[in-house]
Scaffold this active site. Structure first.
Site, PDB file in Angstrom:
ATOM      1  N   TYR A 163      51.651  44.919  -5.175  1.00  0.00           N
ATOM      2  CA  TYR A 163      52.037  44.824  -3.763  1.00  0.00           C
ATOM      3  C   TYR A 163      51.222  43.724  -3.087  1.00  0.00           C
ATOM      4  O   TYR A 163      51.759  42.863  -2.388  1.00  0.00           O
ATOM      5  CB  TYR A 163      51.780  46.174  -3.077  1.00  0.00           C
TER       6      TYR A 163
HETATM    7  N1  LIG Z   1      54.302  50.497   6.937  1.00  0.00           N
HETATM    8  C1  LIG Z   1      53.251  49.697   6.985  1.00  0.00           C
HETATM    9  O1  LIG Z   1      52.150  50.103   7.409  1.00  0.00           O
HETATM   10  C2  LIG Z   1      53.357  48.261   6.549  1.00  0.00           C
HETATM   11  C3  LIG Z   1      52.222  47.446   6.608  1.00  0.00           C
HETATM   12  C4  LIG Z   1      52.307  46.110   6.211  1.00  0.00           C
HETATM   13  C5  LIG Z   1      53.526  45.616   5.773  1.00  0.00           C
HETATM   14  N2  LIG Z   1      54.614  46.433   5.700  1.00  0.00           N
HETATM   15  C6  LIG Z   1      55.877  45.847   5.213  1.00  0.00           C
HETATM   16  O2  LIG Z   1      56.943  46.154   6.091  1.00  0.00           O
HETATM   17  C7  LIG Z   1      58.177  46.145   5.357  1.00  0.00           C
HETATM   18  C8  LIG Z   1      58.965  47.411   5.689  1.00  0.00           C
HETATM   19  O3  LIG Z   1      58.256  48.517   5.164  1.00  0.00           O
HETATM   20  P1  LIG Z   1      58.336  49.986   5.747  1.00  0.00           P
HETATM   21  O4  LIG Z   1      56.957  50.366   6.118  1.00  0.00           O
HETATM   22  O5  LIG Z   1      59.414  50.081   6.761  1.00  0.00           O
HETATM   23  O6  LIG Z   1      58.695  50.793   4.403  1.00  0.00           O
HETATM   24  P2  LIG Z   1      59.971  51.679   3.982  1.00  0.00           P
HETATM   25  O7  LIG Z   1      60.294  52.653   5.047  1.00  0.00           O
HETATM   26  O8  LIG Z   1      59.636  52.170   2.608  1.00  0.00           O
HETATM   27  O9  LIG Z   1      61.148  50.616   3.911  1.00  0.00           O
HETATM   28  C9  LIG Z   1      61.236  49.657   2.886  1.00  0.00           C
HETATM   29  C10 LIG Z   1      62.674  49.186   2.838  1.00  0.00           C
HETATM   30  O10 LIG Z   1      62.781  48.139   1.862  1.00  0.00           O
HETATM   31  C11 LIG Z   1      63.914  48.446   1.048  1.00  0.00           C
HETATM   32  N3  LIG Z   1      63.872  47.790  -0.255  1.00  0.00           N
HETATM   33  C12 LIG Z   1      62.983  47.951  -1.259  1.00  0.00           C
HETATM   34  N4  LIG Z   1      63.327  47.175  -2.312  1.00  0.00           N
HETATM   35  C13 LIG Z   1      64.460  46.508  -1.952  1.00  0.00           C
HETATM   36  C14 LIG Z   1      65.305  45.580  -2.604  1.00  0.00           C
HETATM   37  N5  LIG Z   1      65.067  45.158  -3.846  1.00  0.00           N
HETATM   38  N6  LIG Z   1      66.361  45.080  -1.912  1.00  0.00           N
HETATM   39  C15 LIG Z   1      66.625  45.483  -0.669  1.00  0.00           C
HETATM   40  N7  LIG Z   1      65.879  46.392  -0.003  1.00  0.00           N
HETATM   41  C16 LIG Z   1      64.810  46.898  -0.646  1.00  0.00           C
HETATM   42  C17 LIG Z   1      63.919  49.967   0.954  1.00  0.00           C
HETATM   43  O11 LIG Z   1      65.160  50.439   0.501  1.00  0.00           O
HETATM   44  P3  LIG Z   1      65.322  51.843  -0.292  1.00  0.00           P
HETATM   45  O12 LIG Z   1      65.445  52.900   0.769  1.00  0.00           O
HETATM   46  O13 LIG Z   1      66.567  51.635  -1.068  1.00  0.00           O
HETATM   47  O14 LIG Z   1      64.103  52.036  -1.141  1.00  0.00           O
HETATM   48  C18 LIG Z   1      63.647  50.287   2.418  1.00  0.00           C
HETATM   49  O15 LIG Z   1      64.813  50.180   3.177  1.00  0.00           O
HETATM   50  C19 LIG Z   1      57.794  46.031   3.871  1.00  0.00           C
HETATM   51  O16 LIG Z   1      57.945  44.706   3.434  1.00  0.00           O
HETATM   52  C20 LIG Z   1      56.324  46.430   3.875  1.00  0.00           C
HETATM   53  O17 LIG Z   1      55.617  45.875   2.783  1.00  0.00           O
HETATM   54  C21 LIG Z   1      54.567  47.741   6.086  1.00  0.00           C
END
Ligand SMILES: NC(=O)c1ccc[n+]([C@@H]2O[C@H](COP(=O)([O-])OP(=O)(O)OC[C@H]3O[C@@H](n4cnc5c(N)ncnc54)[C@H](OP(=O)(O)O)[C@@H]3O)[C@@H](O)[C@H]2O)c1
Length: 238
Positions: A163
């Site tokens: 990651y």
């Molecule tokens: N939450 C935090 O604290 C945080 C901090 C820093 C950065 N981020 C970044 O923010 C972004 C959103 O994360 P989130 O926190 O909202 O997590 P999340 O709720 O787990 O959402 C991640 C999303 O990405 C989708 N995804 C994963 N692999 C994919 C692929 N190959 N093609 C298309 N979609 C895909 C997932 O789909 P599925 O439902 O099908 O798995 C889900 O819709 C990510 O890039 C994460 O790294 C989050």
């Protein structure tokens, strides 16, 4: 762009920060293509927003790891709208299966997740000399060391290594794109430590706040900043 209709794509938008980004963007009047790799999850998320009166949200399947799926979305955008104004590249996965109780007990510092060793940090931070080849080489070295079980000995980040390196590489690639396309606003944003599935809900911030950075960047005016890293809504060091 004044009152002209704008078109946006949000990747990984069936839940979490992506879903909330679609919602907030759609509320401003932007036509948003909510994309998800899983058709059913994506359609359900889109229906939910349509039922809330956001008829300007449409669904299209997109798996960001599948070239054919990307091509199909590009064709859809081209034929339906003729252009794309906003791309929120949000999709992401932790790449690991964890024992959630153990993770909570460890009380992980989220900032630990993205710091590579000093040498690689320097190489990726040298934006003038950064190239796609350089990023590819670093990723190949990472994969090599991963397969040899030699990540720790070679100084890779050990907290969620895949990651971590994927995010650092993506941030570096964003800077290359920003240099290549100076007329576009191409930026990275750290959303904060947001309560979503990706961190097994140990994040502390609600998605409504977590989406604020990506929404603000998506709505930047044409002459807005580019090649920058934002900590939520504020410019920060890469
Ligand atoms: N939450 C935090 O604290 C945080 C901090 C820093 C950065 N981020 C970044 O923010 C972004 C959103 O994360 P989130 O926190 O909202 O997590 P999340 O709720 O787990 O959402 C991640 C999303 O990405 C989708 N995804 C994963 N692999 C994919 C692929 N190959 N093609 C298309 N979609 C895909 C997932 O789909 P599925 O439902 O099908 O798995 C889900 O819709 C990510 O890039 C994460 O790294 C989050």
């Amino acid at each position: 762009m004044g009152d002209v209709c704008r078109y946006a794509v949000v990747t990984g938008a069936n839940k979490g920060i992506g879903f909330e980004t679609v919602k907030q963007l759609a509320k401003t009047g932007v036509t948003v293509v909510l994309t998800a790799r899983n058709e059913k999850r994506g359609m359900e998320a889109t229906s939910l927003l349509n039922e809330q009166g956001l008829s300007n949200v449409v669904f299209h399947q997109l798996d960001v790891q599948d070239a054919r799926s990307i091509e199909s979305l590009a064709k859809f955008i081209q034929t339906q709208y003729g252009r794309l104004d906003i791309l929120v590249n949000n999709a992401g996965a932790s790449g690991v299966v964890v024992d959630e109780d153990v993770l909570r007990a460890l009380n992980v510092d989220p900032e630990d997740w993205r710091v590579p060793n000093e040498e690689r940090r320097k190489e990726l931070g040298d934006v003038e000399n950064l190239t796609e080849d350089k990023i590819d080489k670093i990723l190949q070295n990472f994969l090599h060391d991963l397969k040899q079980d030699a990540l720790e000995v070679n100084g890779w980040q050990m907290m969620l290594p895949a990651y971590s390196i994927s995010k650092v590489s993506l941030n570096a690639y964003t800077r290359i794109l920003a240099r290549k396309y100076p007329k576009m606003c191409i930026n990275c944003v750290h959303p904060g430590y947001v309560n979503t599935d990706i961190n097994w809900h140990i994040g502390t911030m609600p998605v409504e706040e977590g989406a604020e950075g990506s929404v603000m960047l998506a709505l930047l005016p044409d002459e807005g900043p580019t090649g920058c890293y934002f900590d939520r809504t504020v410019v920060d060091e890469f």
